[in-house]
Design a protein around this motif. Sequence first.
Motif, PDB file in Angstrom:
ATOM      1  N   HIS A 102      50.976  34.804 -19.001  1.00  0.00           N
ATOM      2  CA  HIS A 102      51.978  35.581 -19.751  1.00  0.00           C
ATOM      3  C   HIS A 102      51.293  36.510 -20.750  1.00  0.00           C
ATOM      4  N   VAL A 103      50.294  35.984 -21.462  1.00  0.00           N
ATOM      5  CA  VAL A 103      49.579  36.801 -22.448  1.00  0.00           C
ATOM      6  C   VAL A 103      48.927  37.999 -21.765  1.00  0.00           C
ATOM      7  N   LEU A 104      48.312  37.794 -20.614  1.00  0.00           N
ATOM      8  CA  LEU A 104      47.669  38.896 -19.884  1.00  0.00           C
ATOM      9  C   LEU A 104      48.671  39.995 -19.549  1.00  0.00           C
ATOM     10  N   SER A 105      49.888  39.611 -19.223  1.00  0.00           N
ATOM     11  CA  SER A 105      50.908  40.595 -18.843  1.00  0.00           C
ATOM     12  C   SER A 105      51.391  41.420 -20.022  1.00  0.00           C
ATOM     13  N   GLU A 106      51.119  40.961 -21.259  1.00  0.00           N
ATOM     14  CA  GLU A 106      51.588  41.659 -22.457  1.00  0.00           C
ATOM     15  C   GLU A 106      50.462  42.348 -23.232  1.00  0.00           C
ATOM     16  N   MET A 107      49.274  42.378 -22.682  1.00  0.00           N
ATOM     17  CA  MET A 107      48.164  43.006 -23.394  1.00  0.00           C
ATOM     18  C   MET A 107      48.309  44.525 -23.410  1.00  0.00           C
ATOM     19  N   LYS A 108      47.894  45.109 -24.534  1.00  0.00           N
ATOM     20  CA  LYS A 108      47.845  46.565 -24.616  1.00  0.00           C
ATOM     21  C   LYS A 108      46.761  47.114 -23.693  1.00  0.00           C
ATOM     22  N   TYR A 109      46.793  48.405 -23.474  1.00  0.00           N
ATOM     23  CA  TYR A 109      45.779  49.055 -22.643  1.00  0.00           C
ATOM     24  C   TYR A 109      44.390  48.767 -23.217  1.00  0.00           C
ATOM     25  N   HIS A 110      43.496  48.289 -22.369  1.00  0.00           N
ATOM     26  CA  HIS A 110      42.134  47.898 -22.741  1.00  0.00           C
ATOM     27  C   HIS A 110      42.113  46.728 -23.710  1.00  0.00           C
ATOM     28  N   GLY A 111      43.183  45.927 -23.721  1.00  0.00           N
ATOM     29  CA  GLY A 111      43.193  44.730 -24.553  1.00  0.00           C
ATOM     30  C   GLY A 111      42.209  43.688 -24.050  1.00  0.00           C
ATOM     31  N   VAL A 112      41.848  42.765 -24.944  1.00  0.00           N
ATOM     32  CA  VAL A 112      40.831  41.761 -24.634  1.00  0.00           C
ATOM     33  C   VAL A 112      41.374  40.368 -24.940  1.00  0.00           C
ATOM     34  N   VAL A 113      41.203  39.450 -23.986  1.00  0.00           N
ATOM     35  CA  VAL A 113      41.585  38.059 -24.178  1.00  0.00           C
ATOM     36  C   VAL A 113      40.336  37.188 -24.106  1.00  0.00           C
ATOM     37  N   ALA A 114      40.118  36.374 -25.124  1.00  0.00           N
ATOM     38  CA  ALA A 114      39.040  35.390 -25.113  1.00  0.00           C
ATOM     39  C   ALA A 114      39.654  34.042 -24.755  1.00  0.00           C
ATOM     40  N   ALA A 115      39.317  33.527 -23.565  1.00  0.00           N
ATOM     41  CA  ALA A 115      39.877  32.266 -23.080  1.00  0.00           C
ATOM     42  C   ALA A 115      38.912  31.136 -23.404  1.00  0.00           C
ATOM     43  N   CYS A 116      39.395  30.140 -24.157  1.00  0.00           N
ATOM     44  CA  CYS A 116      38.480  29.096 -24.632  1.00  0.00           C
ATOM     45  C   CYS A 116      39.067  27.698 -24.530  1.00  0.00           C
ATOM     46  N   GLY A 117      40.145  27.512 -23.764  1.00  0.00           N
ATOM     47  CA  GLY A 117      40.724  26.178 -23.655  1.00  0.00           C
ATOM     48  C   GLY A 117      41.720  26.074 -22.529  1.00  0.00           C
ATOM     49  N   LEU A 118      42.132  24.830 -22.236  1.00  0.00           N
ATOM     50  CA  LEU A 118      43.069  24.600 -21.141  1.00  0.00           C
ATOM     51  C   LEU A 118      44.059  23.491 -21.466  1.00  0.00           C
ATOM     52  N   ALA A 119      44.518  23.480 -22.723  1.00  0.00           N
ATOM     53  CA  ALA A 119      45.459  22.436 -23.139  1.00  0.00           C
ATOM     54  C   ALA A 119      46.721  22.438 -22.294  1.00  0.00           C
ATOM     55  N   GLY A 120      47.069  23.605 -21.732  1.00  0.00           N
ATOM     56  CA  GLY A 120      48.255  23.697 -20.890  1.00  0.00           C
ATOM     57  C   GLY A 120      47.971  23.532 -19.414  1.00  0.00           C
ATOM     58  N   GLY A 121      46.688  23.427 -19.053  1.00  0.00           N
ATOM     59  CA  GLY A 121      46.305  23.265 -17.655  1.00  0.00           C
ATOM     60  C   GLY A 121      45.225  24.244 -17.252  1.00  0.00           C
ATOM     61  N   PRO A 122      44.479  23.931 -16.183  1.00  0.00           N
ATOM     62  CA  PRO A 122      43.367  24.783 -15.759  1.00  0.00           C
ATOM     63  C   PRO A 122      43.754  25.909 -14.809  1.00  0.00           C
ATOM     64  N   ASP A 123      44.976  25.926 -14.345  1.00  0.00           N
ATOM     65  CA  ASP A 123      45.395  26.952 -13.386  1.00  0.00           C
ATOM     66  C   ASP A 123      45.682  28.270 -14.097  1.00  0.00           C
ATOM     67  N   LEU A 124      45.724  29.357 -13.316  1.00  0.00           N
ATOM     68  CA  LEU A 124      46.028  30.677 -13.866  1.00  0.00           C
ATOM     69  C   LEU A 124      46.926  31.417 -12.875  1.00  0.00           C
ATOM     70  N   PRO A 125      48.247  31.223 -12.982  1.00  0.00           N
ATOM     71  CA  PRO A 125      49.190  31.846 -12.048  1.00  0.00           C
ATOM     72  C   PRO A 125      49.477  33.301 -12.412  1.00  0.00           C
ATOM     73  N   ALA A 126      48.460  34.146 -12.251  1.00  0.00           N
ATOM     74  CA  ALA A 126      48.558  35.545 -12.663  1.00  0.00           C
ATOM     75  C   ALA A 126      48.275  36.459 -11.480  1.00  0.00           C
TER      76      ALA A 126
END
Length: 332
Positions: free
Chosen positions: A232-256
């Motif tokens: 969900h966060v990836l879908s709301e990023m601004k143009y050239h936005g950056v996400v630092a992924a550092c955990g999996l408390a919600g699970g290891p999958d990435l349905p993107a």
Amino acid sequence: MADTFRGLVLCQQEKSVQADFQNLTIDDLPDGDVLVRVRWSTLNYKDGMILNGLGRLVRQYPHVPGVDFAGEVISSDDPRYAPGDQVILTGWRVGEAHWGGYAQYARVKADWLVPMPDGLDGAHAMAIGTAGFTSMLAVMALEEQGVSPDQDGEVLVTGAAGGVGSVAVGLLSNLGYRVAASTGRADTHDYLRSLGAHSILDRSELSEASKPLLSERWLGAVDSVGSTTLAHVLSEMKYHGVVAACGLAGGPDLPATVLPFLLRGVRLIGIDSVMCPYEKRVTAWKRLTQELPMDQLDAVTTKVGLRDILPWGEKILKGQVRGRLLIDVQDC
């Protein structure tokens, strides 16, 4: 040095893991270059999993858990460290593949240690711990990718009331970013505002699967949740936005989908605090000492004795630990 010392030892019985406080000797410790009298440790999500025998993180028992610690060098076969030196250890699979910090002494490889930075003590180092160290690495990754406080927009922190999230909110706010904090606990809103959060949103806004692209919202993000939240966060990023992924408390999958990367140039950066190189570790700890207000850290830290740690291992897995937990290892 006493003939025996106390430690928390995990043993496997059939398919379950049992924890017991035992008397140990230096000869019981695994091989290593440096013997450390452990003074402080902390509790991370991974510690909670290990204490409860989850995730097959520990393969050999008996085992002393605790993925990080701070203490004093007692003896060293490596010239980089001498008796009396104050040191920090995080990562390197200590507490998983190698005995960790939930005992009053530890013997480890010199390469795994970092000297205590000037201006920092062991208690504050472990109030920061692996969680705070990971937060600093995430912030550094955003900076390296060009995300700066003078840009228009907010930086989102998911799981904001947890260990990683709390330190990330405090660091980003102190550096001048406008921080949006996501949490599922309404009783933490005032706490997050005290850390410097500019806005707060309920995690339910991010936890459901979304369209591949939504309206641009976030300049950057520090995500410790993973799974549908990260998608969900990836879908709301601004143009050239950056996400630092550092955990999996919600699970290891990435349905993107790849659309945020192809149409907006979004960048997803993985943060590894376990095998992080020495020089980067030193830089991160120095910056934490300089840029994380210690009075703010004190306000979000709860101190417990090692003798009382077991119930906290269950609490952190249930999302019931706010901020940082400092463990007095000598209180055993």
